[in-house]
Motif scaffolding. Sequence first.
Motif, PDB file in Angstrom:
ATOM      1  N   THR A 168      12.432   2.765  -7.974  1.00 43.62           N
ATOM      2  CA  THR A 168      13.290   2.238  -6.909  1.00 43.62           C
ATOM      3  C   THR A 168      12.729   2.601  -5.541  1.00 43.62           C
ATOM      4  O   THR A 168      12.640   1.757  -4.643  1.00 43.62           O
ATOM      5  N   MET A 169      12.332   3.868  -5.384  1.00 39.31           N
ATOM      6  CA  MET A 169      11.770   4.307  -4.098  1.00 39.31           C
ATOM      7  C   MET A 169      10.457   3.592  -3.790  1.00 39.31           C
ATOM      8  O   MET A 169      10.202   3.193  -2.653  1.00 39.31           O
ATOM      9  N   ALA A 170       9.612   3.412  -4.804  1.00 43.46           N
ATOM     10  CA  ALA A 170       8.338   2.726  -4.599  1.00 43.46           C
ATOM     11  C   ALA A 170       8.558   1.271  -4.213  1.00 43.46           C
ATOM     12  O   ALA A 170       7.884   0.759  -3.310  1.00 43.46           O
ATOM     13  N   CYS A 171       9.505   0.605  -4.845  1.00 45.70           N
ATOM     14  CA  CYS A 171       9.777  -0.802  -4.535  1.00 45.70           C
ATOM     15  C   CYS A 171      10.363  -0.947  -3.134  1.00 45.70           C
ATOM     16  O   CYS A 171      10.083  -1.928  -2.440  1.00 45.70           O
ATOM     17  N   GLU A 172      11.161   0.018  -2.699  1.00 46.33           N
ATOM     18  CA  GLU A 172      11.672  -0.024  -1.329  1.00 46.33           C
ATOM     19  C   GLU A 172      10.537   0.105  -0.327  1.00 46.33           C
ATOM     20  O   GLU A 172      10.524  -0.554   0.708  1.00 46.33           O
ATOM     21  N   ARG A 173       9.550   0.945  -0.644  1.00 48.95           N
ATOM     22  CA  ARG A 173       8.382   1.083   0.226  1.00 48.95           C
ATOM     23  C   ARG A 173       7.564  -0.194   0.240  1.00 48.95           C
ATOM     24  O   ARG A 173       7.004  -0.570   1.271  1.00 48.95           O
ATOM     25  N   ALA A 174       7.465  -0.863  -0.893  1.00 47.08           N
ATOM     26  CA  ALA A 174       6.693  -2.109  -0.977  1.00 47.08           C
ATOM     27  C   ALA A 174       7.338  -3.217  -0.150  1.00 47.08           C
ATOM     28  O   ALA A 174       6.643  -4.049   0.420  1.00 47.08           O
ATOM     29  N   ALA A 175       8.652  -3.211  -0.082  1.00 46.86           N
ATOM     30  CA  ALA A 175       9.370  -4.283   0.598  1.00 46.86           C
ATOM     31  C   ALA A 175       9.293  -4.178   2.124  1.00 46.86           C
ATOM     32  O   ALA A 175       9.599  -5.130   2.815  1.00 46.86           O
ATOM     33  N   LYS A 176       8.863  -3.040   2.635  1.00 47.06           N
ATOM     34  CA  LYS A 176       8.805  -2.861   4.103  1.00 47.06           C
ATOM     35  C   LYS A 176       7.778  -3.741   4.743  1.00 47.06           C
ATOM     36  O   LYS A 176       6.798  -4.092   4.250  1.00 47.06           O
ATOM     37  N   PRO A 206       0.809  -1.217   0.000  1.00 47.23           N
ATOM     38  CA  PRO A 206       0.000   0.000   0.000  1.00 47.23           C
ATOM     39  C   PRO A 206       0.845   1.271   0.000  1.00 47.23           C
ATOM     40  O   PRO A 206       0.448   2.263  -0.617  1.00 47.23           O
ATOM     41  N   ASP A 207       1.984   1.269   0.678  1.00 46.03           N
ATOM     42  CA  ASP A 207       2.838   2.457   0.664  1.00 46.03           C
ATOM     43  C   ASP A 207       3.382   2.711  -0.731  1.00 46.03           C
ATOM     44  O   ASP A 207       3.511   3.854  -1.162  1.00 46.03           O
ATOM     45  N   CYS A 208       3.693   1.657  -1.434  1.00 49.32           N
ATOM     46  CA  CYS A 208       4.184   1.758  -2.807  1.00 49.32           C
ATOM     47  C   CYS A 208       3.110   2.343  -3.716  1.00 49.32           C
ATOM     48  O   CYS A 208       3.343   3.280  -4.468  1.00 49.32           O
ATOM     49  N   ALA A 209       1.902   1.803  -3.629  1.00 49.53           N
ATOM     50  CA  ALA A 209       0.800   2.272  -4.468  1.00 49.53           C
ATOM     51  C   ALA A 209       0.447   3.717  -4.164  1.00 49.53           C
ATOM     52  O   ALA A 209       0.171   4.509  -5.063  1.00 49.53           O
ATOM     53  N   THR A 210       0.474   4.081  -2.888  1.00 51.00           N
ATOM     54  CA  THR A 210       0.192   5.462  -2.502  1.00 51.00           C
ATOM     55  C   THR A 210       1.265   6.386  -3.044  1.00 51.00           C
ATOM     56  O   THR A 210       0.972   7.475  -3.539  1.00 51.00           O
ATOM     57  N   VAL A 264       0.279  -4.013  -9.754  1.00 46.33           N
ATOM     58  CA  VAL A 264       0.920  -5.325  -9.891  1.00 46.33           C
ATOM     59  C   VAL A 264       2.385  -5.221  -9.474  1.00 46.33           C
ATOM     60  O   VAL A 264       2.900  -6.077  -8.743  1.00 46.33           O
ATOM     61  N   GLY A 265       3.066  -4.188  -9.928  1.00 45.65           N
ATOM     62  CA  GLY A 265       4.466  -3.985  -9.549  1.00 45.65           C
ATOM     63  C   GLY A 265       4.633  -3.867  -8.046  1.00 45.65           C
ATOM     64  O   GLY A 265       5.547  -4.451  -7.456  1.00 45.65           O
ATOM     65  N   CYS A 266       3.749  -3.106  -7.396  1.00 45.15           N
ATOM     66  CA  CYS A 266       3.806  -2.957  -5.939  1.00 45.15           C
ATOM     67  C   CYS A 266       3.523  -4.276  -5.238  1.00 45.15           C
ATOM     68  O   CYS A 266       4.176  -4.600  -4.238  1.00 45.15           O
ATOM     69  N   LEU A 308       3.007   5.996  -5.723  1.00 45.24           N
ATOM     70  CA  LEU A 308       2.895   6.100  -7.180  1.00 45.24           C
ATOM     71  C   LEU A 308       1.627   6.791  -7.657  1.00 45.24           C
ATOM     72  O   LEU A 308       1.560   7.218  -8.803  1.00 45.24           O
ATOM     73  N   SER A 309       0.606   6.895  -6.804  1.00 48.09           N
ATOM     74  CA  SER A 309      -0.673   7.450  -7.257  1.00 48.09           C
ATOM     75  C   SER A 309      -0.532   8.938  -7.553  1.00 48.09           C
ATOM     76  O   SER A 309       0.285   9.635  -6.964  1.00 48.09           O
ATOM     77  N   ASP A 310      -1.341   9.414  -8.470  1.00 50.06           N
ATOM     78  CA  ASP A 310      -1.313  10.836  -8.816  1.00 50.06           C
ATOM     79  C   ASP A 310      -2.024  11.634  -7.718  1.00 50.06           C
ATOM     80  O   ASP A 310      -2.599  11.065  -6.795  1.00 50.06           O
ATOM     81  N   PRO A 311      -2.010  12.966  -7.782  1.00 43.51           N
ATOM     82  CA  PRO A 311      -2.613  13.774  -6.722  1.00 43.51           C
ATOM     83  C   PRO A 311      -4.094  13.490  -6.476  1.00 43.51           C
ATOM     84  O   PRO A 311      -4.608  13.762  -5.396  1.00 43.51           O
ATOM     85  N   LEU A 312      -4.794  12.946  -7.445  1.00 42.51           N
ATOM     86  CA  LEU A 312      -6.206  12.628  -7.262  1.00 42.51           C
ATOM     87  C   LEU A 312      -6.417  11.234  -6.675  1.00 42.51           C
ATOM     88  O   LEU A 312      -7.538  10.788  -6.493  1.00 42.51           O
ATOM     89  N   GLY A 313      -5.329  10.520  -6.399  1.00 41.70           N
ATOM     90  CA  GLY A 313      -5.425   9.208  -5.779  1.00 41.70           C
ATOM     91  C   GLY A 313      -5.638   8.070  -6.754  1.00 41.70           C
ATOM     92  O   GLY A 313      -5.893   6.952  -6.348  1.00 41.70           O
ATOM     93  N   ARG A 314      -5.539   8.325  -8.053  1.00 39.29           N
ATOM     94  CA  ARG A 314      -5.718   7.256  -9.042  1.00 39.29           C
ATOM     95  C   ARG A 314      -4.416   6.483  -9.200  1.00 39.29           C
ATOM     96  O   ARG A 314      -3.333   7.030  -9.065  1.00 39.29           O
ATOM     97  N   SER A 315      -4.524   5.233  -9.506  1.00 44.66           N
ATOM     98  CA  SER A 315      -3.345   4.413  -9.758  1.00 44.66           C
ATOM     99  C   SER A 315      -3.618   3.546 -10.976  1.00 44.66           C
ATOM    100  O   SER A 315      -4.734   3.466 -11.456  1.00 44.66           O
ATOM    101  N   THR A 316      -2.579   2.879 -11.460  1.00 43.81           N
ATOM    102  CA  THR A 316      -2.723   2.028 -12.632  1.00 43.81           C
ATOM    103  C   THR A 316      -2.668   0.563 -12.217  1.00 43.81           C
ATOM    104  O   THR A 316      -2.064   0.223 -11.202  1.00 43.81           O
ATOM    105  N   THR A 317      -3.271  -0.286 -13.009  1.00 39.42           N
ATOM    106  CA  THR A 317      -3.266  -1.718 -12.721  1.00 39.42           C
ATOM    107  C   THR A 317      -1.854  -2.266 -12.746  1.00 39.42           C
ATOM    108  O   THR A 317      -1.449  -3.012 -11.857  1.00 39.42           O
TER     109      THR A 317
END
Length: 96
Positions: free
Chosen positions: A88-96, A35-39, A54-56, A41-50
Amino acid sequence: MNRNLRARLAAAAGVVALVAGGMLVAAPVAQADGPDCATFLSDPLGRSTTDGNVGCAVGAAKLPVGLSETLCPVILNKVSQVSAGSSTMACERAAK
């Protein structure tokens, strides 16, 4: 435009199939979905991509032999077209 979208979707589907096969081998996979990874990566409106989600999820899955650490940035950078630094930063957040 449609060709690029089809190529991205085909690549994402291939990665999902690869990861699903890996998850069957590594039965006790972590329940986190990054969830930290997805958050991050999300744009300012909170949207994310499929494909970003999956990457997160792959980054949070704790697959054996460092697969999560290898696949997560590849999915985010090559498929989802996130910059190398952000992936890289998003994947580090996902690994926590």
